[in-house]
Write a protein that holds these residues in place. Structure first.
Motif, short mmCIF file in Angstrom:
data_model
loop_
_atom_site.label_atom_id
_atom_site.label_comp_id
_atom_site.label_asym_id
_atom_site.label_seq_id
_atom_site.Cartn_x
_atom_site.Cartn_y
_atom_site.Cartn_z
N LEU A 6 0.81 -1.32 0.04
CA LEU A 6 0.04 -0.03 0.16
C LEU A 6 0.88 1.26 -0.08
N PRO A 7 0.40 2.46 -0.74
CA PRO A 7 1.32 3.38 -0.81
C PRO A 7 1.27 4.17 0.32
N ASP A 8 2.31 5.16 0.49
CA ASP A 8 2.06 6.31 1.77
C ASP A 8 1.33 7.52 1.18
N ILE A 9 -0.12 7.44 1.25
CA ILE A 9 -0.94 8.64 0.59
C ILE A 9 -0.69 9.88 1.14
N ILE A 10 -0.09 9.87 2.35
CA ILE A 10 0.40 11.41 2.80
C ILE A 10 1.35 12.09 2.02
N HIS A 11 2.33 11.24 1.69
CA HIS A 11 3.65 11.64 0.81
C HIS A 11 2.84 12.09 -0.65
N TYR A 12 1.94 11.25 -1.36
CA TYR A 12 1.42 11.48 -2.49
C TYR A 12 0.55 12.86 -2.54
N ALA A 13 -0.07 12.89 -1.29
CA ALA A 13 -1.01 14.03 -1.26
C ALA A 13 -0.26 15.43 -1.09
N ILE A 14 1.07 15.51 -0.84
CA ILE A 14 1.65 16.83 -0.50
C ILE A 14 1.38 17.80 -1.66
N PHE A 16 -1.04 18.07 -3.76
CA PHE A 16 -2.39 18.63 -3.61
C PHE A 16 -2.80 19.65 -2.27
N PHE A 17 -1.78 19.42 -1.23
CA PHE A 17 -1.82 20.24 -0.10
C PHE A 17 -1.24 21.71 -0.61
N GLN A 120 -3.22 31.56 15.61
CA GLN A 120 -4.31 32.27 15.60
C GLN A 120 -5.20 32.46 14.43
N GLU A 121 -4.81 31.63 13.37
CA GLU A 121 -5.34 31.60 11.95
C GLU A 121 -5.96 30.31 11.90
N TYR A 122 -6.96 30.22 10.89
CA TYR A 122 -7.68 28.92 10.71
C TYR A 122 -7.84 28.95 9.15
N ASN A 123 -6.96 28.21 8.56
CA ASN A 123 -7.03 27.76 7.24
C ASN A 123 -6.55 26.41 6.78
N LEU A 124 -6.34 26.31 5.53
CA LEU A 124 -5.71 24.78 5.29
C LEU A 124 -4.35 24.74 5.63
N SER A 125 -3.63 25.89 5.88
CA SER A 125 -2.05 25.61 5.91
C SER A 125 -2.21 25.19 7.61
N THR A 126 -3.08 25.62 8.24
CA THR A 126 -3.20 25.34 9.59
C THR A 126 -3.23 23.51 9.89
N MET A 157 -2.34 2.52 7.18
CA MET A 157 -3.07 3.04 6.13
C MET A 157 -4.20 3.78 6.52
N GLN A 158 -4.89 3.25 7.58
CA GLN A 158 -6.24 3.85 8.07
C GLN A 158 -5.84 5.22 8.71
N MET A 159 -4.71 5.27 9.46
CA MET A 159 -4.36 6.37 10.22
C MET A 159 -3.92 7.29 9.22
N SER A 160 -3.55 7.13 8.19
CA SER A 160 -3.35 8.19 7.04
C SER A 160 -4.37 8.64 6.12
N ILE A 161 -5.52 7.95 6.28
CA ILE A 161 -6.61 8.11 5.60
C ILE A 161 -7.36 9.07 6.59
N SER A 162 -7.34 8.77 7.86
CA SER A 162 -8.01 9.82 8.78
C SER A 162 -7.08 11.06 8.64
N LEU A 163 -5.83 11.15 8.78
CA LEU A 163 -5.18 12.20 8.71
C LEU A 163 -5.49 13.20 7.47
N LEU A 164 -5.75 12.55 6.21
CA LEU A 164 -6.07 13.20 5.00
C LEU A 164 -7.46 13.70 5.07
N TYR A 165 -8.25 12.83 5.64
CA TYR A 165 -9.59 13.44 5.66
C TYR A 165 -9.61 14.82 6.40
N GLN A 166 -8.98 14.95 7.37
CA GLN A 166 -9.16 15.97 8.40
C GLN A 166 -8.32 17.28 7.84
N TYR A 167 -7.68 17.24 6.73
CA TYR A 167 -7.22 18.35 5.85
C TYR A 167 -8.06 19.16 5.58
#
Length: 302
Positions: A6-14, A16-17, A120-126, A157-167
């Motif tokens: 299974l791939p490291d989806i967080i690295h592939y998502a960079i 996109f971030f 003190q900001e709230y956006n995708l970079s946070t 893998m599921q931990m990575s999916i959760s982290l990706l969802y929370q973005y």
């Protein structure tokens, strides 16, 4: 049992971030009255890069710990089937909820998690403002899943999916999702509450993907129109220095523990008690702030 690669989806998502952070920044700068603080965003991205680099080291420890439990103590062998992925979706999210909740209620765990709340900001970079220390020990909240018989590859893998969802929930551009979605899942509205330093919002909405755990265990708080979210900490650190952001609470916690003129038991309590606790009773906890806030609002309404 054949173990899939299974791939490291967080690295592939960079990529996109990066693209979505830039796009959101452009939209805010163009259409919002609120000024987009580029320096804060750069700091958050720096913390995220540091988290990825540290993860290259900590992952060895995490995988090793999961494999140790899985190979020597598991009570079953769960195959890589559709129902196993469905089951681990709920189990991992449940583990995340308690990890996150304790991260707010024990200063030792808060010392690493505070990084994510320091802006003190709230956006995708946070969303990218992540700890450099927590990955070395927070994995203990997931070890029981390996004990049940889920392979470490599935857990990671599921931990990575959760982290990706929370973005995507780290934004003010989305107000509310459909009511049914808001009832089941974590959303930008729910997570804005979690990042609030308002007494009403402190230690609420610890969800990863599913908000149902907060509803079940009494930590749910809806976002209220009359209570605008104030982002950041109850006492902000006001710095863009990544090193200070990463380690300021560790330094403060250890200083309190070692310099407090009290018993060894009380010194140890500085590590396990909630943020704000003091051995002499002068500390102010989140529940104290909420009680004072309710009393003040009650008086203003009378």
């Amino acid at each position: 049992m054949q173990i899939p690669n299974l791939p490291d989806i967080i690295h592939y998502a960079i990529p996109f971030f990066v693209i979505t952070v830039i796009l959101e920044g452009f939209i805010i700068a163009k259409h919002s009255k609120k000024k987009y603080k580029t320096k804060d965003a750069i700091t958050s991205i720096t913390m995220g890069i540091g988290n990825v680099l540290v993860g290259l080291i900590s992952k060895v420890i995490v995988v090793g710990a999961f494999m140790l439990v899985y190979e020597n103590f598991r009570v079953a062998t769960i195959p890589f089937t559709w129902w196993a992925w469905l089951l681990i979706f709920f189990l991992e999210d449940f583990a995340y909820y308690w990890n996150h909740r304790i991260g707010h209620r024990s200063r030792f765990f808060w010392a690493s998690h505070v990084v994510h709340h320091s802006s003190q900001e709230y956006n995708l970079s946070t969303a990218l403002r992540q700890t450099w220390t927590g990955s070395f020990f927070s994995f203990i909240f997931w070890m029981w899943i390996a004990f049940l018989g889920f392979h470490p590859v599935m857990i990671l893998m599921q931990m990575s999916i959760s982290l990706l969802y929370q973005y995507w929930i780290h934004t003010e551009l989305i107000n509310k999702m459909p009511r049914w979605f808001e009832f089941i899942f974590n959303t930008p509205s729910h997570h804005r509450v979690h990042h609030g330093s308002n007494p009403l919002y402190l230690d609420k909405n610890h969800a990863g993907i599913l908000i149902i755990w907060d509803r079940m265990f009494g930590t749910f708080q809806p976002e209220l129109e009359e209570e605008k979210v104030i982002y950041g900490l109850t006492t902000n650190i006001n710095t863009y220095n990544p090193l200070k952001i990463a380690f300021h609470e560790w330094i403060a916690m250890l200083k309190d523990a070692f310099t407090a003129k009290t018993s060894l038991v009380n010194k140890f309590k500085y590590l396990i008690k909630p943020p704000g606790w003091r051995h002499d009773g002068t500390g102010v906890l989140s529940e104290d702030m909420l009680r004072e806030w309710k009393e003040k609002n009650k008086k203003s309404q009378n």
